[in-house]
Enzyme design. Structure first.
Site, PDB file in Angstrom:
ATOM      1  N   ASN A   7      48.317  38.901  40.228  1.00  0.00           N
ATOM      2  CA  ASN A   7      46.983  39.207  40.752  1.00  0.00           C
ATOM      3  C   ASN A   7      46.391  40.358  39.911  1.00  0.00           C
ATOM      4  O   ASN A   7      46.955  41.452  39.872  1.00  0.00           O
ATOM      5  CB  ASN A   7      47.124  39.607  42.227  1.00  0.00           C
ATOM      6  CG  ASN A   7      45.797  39.946  42.858  1.00  0.00           C
ATOM      7  OD1 ASN A   7      44.976  40.632  42.241  1.00  0.00           O
ATOM      8  ND2 ASN A   7      45.577  39.510  44.070  1.00  0.00           N
ATOM      9  N   ASP A   9      43.337  41.724  40.207  1.00  0.00           N
ATOM     10  CA  ASP A   9      42.186  42.395  40.844  1.00  0.00           C
ATOM     11  C   ASP A   9      42.074  43.865  40.462  1.00  0.00           C
ATOM     12  O   ASP A   9      40.973  44.390  40.260  1.00  0.00           O
ATOM     13  CB  ASP A   9      42.329  42.352  42.375  1.00  0.00           C
ATOM     14  CG  ASP A   9      42.163  40.964  42.949  1.00  0.00           C
ATOM     15  OD1 ASP A   9      41.817  40.033  42.204  1.00  0.00           O
ATOM     16  OD2 ASP A   9      42.394  40.810  44.165  1.00  0.00           O
ATOM     17  N   HIS A  10      43.228  44.551  40.417  1.00  0.00           N
ATOM     18  CA  HIS A  10      43.140  46.002  40.258  1.00  0.00           C
ATOM     19  C   HIS A  10      42.876  46.450  38.831  1.00  0.00           C
ATOM     20  O   HIS A  10      42.544  47.612  38.594  1.00  0.00           O
ATOM     21  CB  HIS A  10      44.350  46.685  40.888  1.00  0.00           C
ATOM     22  CG  HIS A  10      44.321  46.478  42.368  1.00  0.00           C
ATOM     23  ND1 HIS A  10      43.194  46.723  43.124  1.00  0.00           N
ATOM     24  CD2 HIS A  10      45.223  45.965  43.222  1.00  0.00           C
ATOM     25  CE1 HIS A  10      43.428  46.398  44.380  1.00  0.00           C
ATOM     26  NE2 HIS A  10      44.658  45.935  44.462  1.00  0.00           N
ATOM     27  N   HIS A  43      40.928  37.672  43.668  1.00  0.00           N
ATOM     28  CA  HIS A  43      40.225  37.625  44.958  1.00  0.00           C
ATOM     29  C   HIS A  43      38.765  37.981  44.688  1.00  0.00           C
ATOM     30  O   HIS A  43      38.459  39.124  44.345  1.00  0.00           O
ATOM     31  CB  HIS A  43      40.875  38.644  45.904  1.00  0.00           C
ATOM     32  CG  HIS A  43      40.310  38.637  47.294  1.00  0.00           C
ATOM     33  ND1 HIS A  43      40.864  39.358  48.314  1.00  0.00           N
ATOM     34  CD2 HIS A  43      39.241  37.998  47.833  1.00  0.00           C
ATOM     35  CE1 HIS A  43      40.164  39.165  49.427  1.00  0.00           C
ATOM     36  NE2 HIS A  43      39.162  38.355  49.150  1.00  0.00           N
ATOM     37  N   ARG A  45      35.804  38.941  46.227  1.00  0.00           N
ATOM     38  CA  ARG A  45      35.404  39.415  47.557  1.00  0.00           C
ATOM     39  C   ARG A  45      33.900  39.288  47.723  1.00  0.00           C
ATOM     40  O   ARG A  45      33.150  39.349  46.746  1.00  0.00           O
ATOM     41  CB  ARG A  45      35.830  40.876  47.738  1.00  0.00           C
ATOM     42  CG  ARG A  45      37.339  41.077  47.739  1.00  0.00           C
ATOM     43  CD  ARG A  45      37.665  42.522  48.072  1.00  0.00           C
ATOM     44  NE  ARG A  45      37.396  42.808  49.448  1.00  0.00           N
ATOM     45  CZ  ARG A  45      38.339  42.919  50.398  1.00  0.00           C
ATOM     46  NH1 ARG A  45      39.613  42.814  50.098  1.00  0.00           N
ATOM     47  NH2 ARG A  45      37.998  43.174  51.638  1.00  0.00           N
ATOM     48  N   ARG A  49      33.720  44.008  45.027  1.00  0.00           N
ATOM     49  CA  ARG A  49      34.148  45.372  44.713  1.00  0.00           C
ATOM     50  C   ARG A  49      35.037  45.443  43.467  1.00  0.00           C
ATOM     51  O   ARG A  49      35.133  46.479  42.843  1.00  0.00           O
ATOM     52  CB  ARG A  49      34.837  46.021  45.900  1.00  0.00           C
ATOM     53  CG  ARG A  49      36.159  45.415  46.251  1.00  0.00           C
ATOM     54  CD  ARG A  49      36.901  46.258  47.248  1.00  0.00           C
ATOM     55  NE  ARG A  49      36.321  46.139  48.577  1.00  0.00           N
ATOM     56  CZ  ARG A  49      37.024  46.372  49.687  1.00  0.00           C
ATOM     57  NH1 ARG A  49      38.278  46.757  49.609  1.00  0.00           N
ATOM     58  NH2 ARG A  49      36.473  46.233  50.864  1.00  0.00           N
ATOM     59  N   GLU A  70      41.557  33.534  45.585  1.00  0.00           N
ATOM     60  CA  GLU A  70      41.611  34.011  46.976  1.00  0.00           C
ATOM     61  C   GLU A  70      40.193  34.254  47.425  1.00  0.00           C
ATOM     62  O   GLU A  70      39.412  34.873  46.685  1.00  0.00           O
ATOM     63  CB  GLU A  70      42.337  35.358  47.042  1.00  0.00           C
ATOM     64  CG  GLU A  70      43.814  35.279  47.016  1.00  0.00           C
ATOM     65  CD  GLU A  70      44.409  36.681  47.027  1.00  0.00           C
ATOM     66  OE1 GLU A  70      43.729  37.644  47.425  1.00  0.00           O
ATOM     67  OE2 GLU A  70      45.545  36.803  46.603  1.00  0.00           O
ATOM     68  N   THR A 101      43.461  43.269  51.855  1.00  0.00           N
ATOM     69  CA  THR A 101      43.507  42.283  52.934  1.00  0.00           C
ATOM     70  C   THR A 101      44.463  42.745  54.039  1.00  0.00           C
ATOM     71  O   THR A 101      45.635  42.994  53.782  1.00  0.00           O
ATOM     72  CB  THR A 101      43.997  40.927  52.387  1.00  0.00           C
ATOM     73  OG1 THR A 101      43.314  40.670  51.170  1.00  0.00           O
ATOM     74  CG2 THR A 101      43.728  39.816  53.375  1.00  0.00           C
ATOM     75  N   GLU A 151      50.575  30.888  52.631  1.00  0.00           N
ATOM     76  CA  GLU A 151      51.072  32.068  51.921  1.00  0.00           C
ATOM     77  C   GLU A 151      51.463  33.057  53.006  1.00  0.00           C
ATOM     78  O   GLU A 151      50.620  33.495  53.798  1.00  0.00           O
ATOM     79  CB  GLU A 151      50.013  32.660  50.986  1.00  0.00           C
ATOM     80  CG  GLU A 151      50.544  33.934  50.323  1.00  0.00           C
ATOM     81  CD  GLU A 151      49.714  34.449  49.174  1.00  0.00           C
ATOM     82  OE1 GLU A 151      49.025  33.645  48.519  1.00  0.00           O
ATOM     83  OE2 GLU A 151      49.760  35.678  48.941  1.00  0.00           O
ATOM     84  N   HIS A 191      51.781  40.167  49.231  1.00  0.00           N
ATOM     85  CA  HIS A 191      51.180  41.372  49.795  1.00  0.00           C
ATOM     86  C   HIS A 191      52.202  42.483  49.965  1.00  0.00           C
ATOM     87  O   HIS A 191      53.159  42.340  50.714  1.00  0.00           O
ATOM     88  CB  HIS A 191      50.463  41.127  51.127  1.00  0.00           C
ATOM     89  CG  HIS A 191      49.304  42.081  51.289  1.00  0.00           C
ATOM     90  ND1 HIS A 191      49.488  43.390  51.648  1.00  0.00           N
ATOM     91  CD2 HIS A 191      47.986  41.932  51.056  1.00  0.00           C
ATOM     92  CE1 HIS A 191      48.317  43.999  51.660  1.00  0.00           C
ATOM     93  NE2 HIS A 191      47.384  43.136  51.290  1.00  0.00           N
TER      94      HIS A 191
HETATM   95  N1  PXP Z   1      48.273  37.569  48.360  1.00  0.00           N
HETATM   96  C1  PXP Z   1      47.112  37.749  49.039  1.00  0.00           C
HETATM   97  C2  PXP Z   1      46.602  36.638  49.883  1.00  0.00           C
HETATM   98  C3  PXP Z   1      46.389  38.964  48.930  1.00  0.00           C
HETATM   99  O1  PXP Z   1      45.240  39.118  49.607  1.00  0.00           O
HETATM  100  C4  PXP Z   1      46.886  39.969  48.072  1.00  0.00           C
HETATM  101  C5  PXP Z   1      46.092  41.224  47.894  1.00  0.00           C
HETATM  102  O2  PXP Z   1      44.922  40.934  47.200  1.00  0.00           O
HETATM  103  C6  PXP Z   1      48.078  39.728  47.378  1.00  0.00           C
HETATM  104  C7  PXP Z   1      48.764  38.518  47.554  1.00  0.00           C
HETATM  105  C8  PXP Z   1      48.665  40.733  46.437  1.00  0.00           C
HETATM  106  O3  PXP Z   1      49.031  41.880  47.142  1.00  0.00           O
HETATM  107  P1  PXP Z   1      49.502  43.162  46.354  1.00  0.00           P
HETATM  108  O4  PXP Z   1      48.347  43.632  45.537  1.00  0.00           O
HETATM  109  O5  PXP Z   1      49.881  44.117  47.444  1.00  0.00           O
HETATM  110  O6  PXP Z   1      50.656  42.756  45.491  1.00  0.00           O
END
Ligand code: PXP
Length: 237
Positions: A7, A9-10, A43, A45, A49, A70, A101, A151, A191
């Site tokens: 992922n 996103d960050h 994701h 959103r 963001r 996502e 989330t 998931e 997560h």
């Molecule tokens: N799975 C889902 C459905 C999520 O919403 C997230 C967070 O965006 C993740 C996995 C990944 O979580 P983390 O960033 O804590 O590894």
């Protein structure tokens, strides 16, 4: 063998903090693929963001593995998914004020809408996964609304501080995996997973793919720090 969906996103969170064009989550996705990732998760959103529409559009055209989008169960997101055609969609709950989330979907509450939207996505060839707590009633509802995958939200397990509490949460995850399999659902998880807590979840078996973001981006920023500083020093001297 369990697969890894990275992922990114960050990476976008860091970019958005400056409002410029780096670091680019598309570049991070490519590097993750070169390192062996089985898929890329983002994701998009509602408040945009971190990940932007431009990111998902370029990722759709460039990634070589699988794109897992996502998103919240809104008309806007469903229409974006139907245009973008990611390989899979993971439906998640979304709150404006949450940092990330929080909790899984209440599938039973949303069952009428979910059933209809899942069918729409599947007709477009998209695999649909529902992000849920390791709760047997929720898992039965996932089956009833026609999801392909669940998931499992591993956040509660990750937050537990004592060995006994962790064991109890792992047991919930174990039961959730076996219930989902009995109903013919595929199982992913994610997560809060990091380099310390992922092992016992992998050892349960039966989880096809782990979606992991924050801990990988956090580690990348540290293991890459020395090289980044050396490269800047070289420019100064
Ligand atoms: N799975 C889902 C459905 C999520 O919403 C997230 C967070 O965006 C993740 C996995 C990944 O979580 P983390 O960033 O804590 O590894």
């Amino acid at each position: 063998m369990a697969k890894l969906g990275v992922n990114v996103d960050h990476i976008a969170t860091i970019r958005q903090a400056r409002g410029i064009n780096e670091p680019d989550p598309v570049a991070a996705a490519m590097i993750a693929e070169l390192a062996g990732a089985d898929g890329i998760t983002v994701h998009l959103r509602e408040d945009r963001r971190h990940i932007q529409d431009r990111d998902v559009e370029i990722l759709r055209r460039t990634i070589q593995t699988r794109l897992n989008l996502e998103m919240a169960l809104t008309d806007e997101m469903i229409s974006i998914a139907l245009n973008l055609l990611p390989d899979s969609v993971t439906l998640v709950p979304e709150g404006r004020h949450e940092l990330t989330t929080e909790g899984g979907l209440d599938v039973n509450l949303l069952r009428a809408t979910l059933k209809q939207k899942i069918a729409l996505l599947q007709q477009a060839g998209i695999v649909v996964s529902l992000f849920v707590e390791p709760d047997l009633e929720q898992i039965k509802s996932c089956h009833r609304v026609g999801a392909d995958y669940i998931e499992i939200h591993t956040g509660t397990y990750c937050e537990m501080k004592t060995v006994a509490d962790r064991r109890e949460q792992l047991q919930r995850v174990r039961l959730a995996i076996s219930a989902a399999h009995k109903l013919g659902l595929g199982v992913n998880a994610g997560h809060g997973l990091n380099y310390q807590n992922v092992g016992p979840v992998v050892a349960l078996g039966g989880i096809e793919e782990f979606n992991i973001g924050h801990s990988i981006v956090a580690r990348a920023s540290l293991v890459g720090m020395e090289r980044a500083v050396r490269e800047m020093i070289a420019l100064l001297r």
